[in-house]
Design a protein around this motif. Structure first.
Motif, mmCIF file in Angstrom:
data_model
loop_
_atom_site.group_PDB
_atom_site.id
_atom_site.type_symbol
_atom_site.label_atom_id
_atom_site.label_comp_id
_atom_site.label_asym_id
_atom_site.label_seq_id
_atom_site.Cartn_x
_atom_site.Cartn_y
_atom_site.Cartn_z
ATOM 1 N N VAL A 228 1.337 9.426 -5.345
ATOM 2 C CA VAL A 228 1.853 10.760 -4.977
ATOM 3 C C VAL A 228 2.812 11.261 -6.056
ATOM 4 O O VAL A 228 2.759 12.435 -6.457
ATOM 5 N N ALA A 229 3.679 10.376 -6.549
ATOM 6 C CA ALA A 229 4.623 10.776 -7.601
ATOM 7 C C ALA A 229 3.871 11.191 -8.864
ATOM 8 O O ALA A 229 4.216 12.191 -9.509
ATOM 9 N N MET B 47 0.841 -1.209 0.000
ATOM 10 C CA MET B 47 0.000 0.000 0.000
ATOM 11 C C MET B 47 0.869 1.249 0.000
ATOM 12 O O MET B 47 0.568 2.222 -0.702
ATOM 13 N N GLN B 48 1.965 1.230 0.776
ATOM 14 C CA GLN B 48 2.872 2.379 0.811
ATOM 15 C C GLN B 48 3.499 2.595 -0.564
ATOM 16 O O GLN B 48 3.595 3.725 -1.041
ATOM 17 N N TYR B 49 3.897 1.506 -1.215
ATOM 18 C CA TYR B 49 4.473 1.593 -2.561
ATOM 19 C C TYR B 49 3.461 2.209 -3.525
ATOM 20 O O TYR B 49 3.789 3.114 -4.293
ATOM 21 N N LYS B 50 2.215 1.720 -3.468
ATOM 22 C CA LYS B 50 1.174 2.256 -4.351
ATOM 23 C C LYS B 50 0.900 3.717 -4.049
ATOM 24 O O LYS B 50 0.730 4.527 -4.968
ATOM 25 N N LYS C 296 1.813 15.462 -12.359
ATOM 26 C CA LYS C 296 0.691 16.177 -12.969
ATOM 27 C C LYS C 296 0.660 17.624 -12.499
ATOM 28 O O LYS C 296 0.403 18.540 -13.291
ATOM 29 N N CYS C 297 0.911 17.835 -11.204
ATOM 30 C CA CYS C 297 0.931 19.206 -10.669
ATOM 31 C C CYS C 297 2.034 20.029 -11.324
ATOM 32 O O CYS C 297 1.815 21.193 -11.673
ATOM 33 N N GLU C 298 3.212 19.424 -11.479
ATOM 34 C CA GLU C 298 4.317 20.137 -12.130
ATOM 35 C C GLU C 298 3.963 20.467 -13.574
ATOM 36 O O GLU C 298 4.240 21.571 -14.049
ATOM 37 N N SER C 299 3.347 19.520 -14.253
ATOM 38 C CA SER C 299 2.929 19.735 -15.642
ATOM 39 C C SER C 299 1.895 20.861 -15.709
ATOM 40 O O SER C 299 1.988 21.751 -16.561
#
Length: 175
Positions: A101-102, A93-96, A107-110
């Motif tokens: 988040v990444a 779950m942490q990996y997902k 998307k936010c940076e874009s």
């Protein structure tokens, strides 16, 4: 279950570490060949700290492994197995979540880049419009001056015409 390093689905055999992580045989071999650390917790691993495990053992293997073990040990073993399984699910779950988040950051940076680009375009368009307005104001001022000069010239010509008309009328009377 998934490999805690490459996150591929595990089938058949895997390797369990004493630090509580599960690795595919390929990643376990990479760690052993490079004297590396656990990819999750950075604990230095050796062959003695890594044990092969069956991911989906058949009933025969389970019967052989459990034969002659007391119920207390079986319960203790079952508890540890459940806790290990829960730990694996938490890691997954942490990996997902980290992936999500990444992706959101990307998307936010874009979106930020697009926003900045649009803002720059609007700023450029605003500057062009401001220049155009300034030029139009100068043109209006120039036209107003021209209009005033024309009105003054017209007034002067009208006054001169009236004088000429008066002189013509007087000359016509004198004849």
């Amino acid at each position: 279950m998934r490999c805690n390093s490459c996150w591929r689905e595990l089938e058949g055999r895997a390797v369990s570490t004493t630090c509580g992580h599960l690795l595919c045989t390929e990643d376990a071999n990479k760690i052993l060949n490079n004297d590396a650390a656990c990819p999750i917790c950075d604990q230095v691993l050796s062959k003695s700290l890594m044990k092969p495990v069956e991911i989906n053992p058949n009933d025969e293997w389970i019967n052989m492994a459990m034969a002659g073990i007391s119920p207390q040990i079986l319960m203790k073993s079952a508890y540890r197995s459940v806790m290990f399984f829960i730990g694996q699910r938490e890691l997954e779950m942490q990996y997902k979540m980290n992936r999500i988040v990444a992706q959101c950051r990307q998307k936010c940076e874009s979106m930020q880049e697009k926003f900045t680009e649009k803002l720059e375009q609007l700023h450029t368009a605003y500057q062009k419009m401001a220049k155009r307005c300034q030029m139009m104001e100068q043109e209006i001022e120039s036209l107003s001056k021209d209009k005033q000069e024309l009105q003054e010239n017209f007034s002067e010509k009208a006054r001169q015409k009236r004088k000429l008309d008066e002189m013509y009328d007087q000359a016509a009377l004198c004849e």
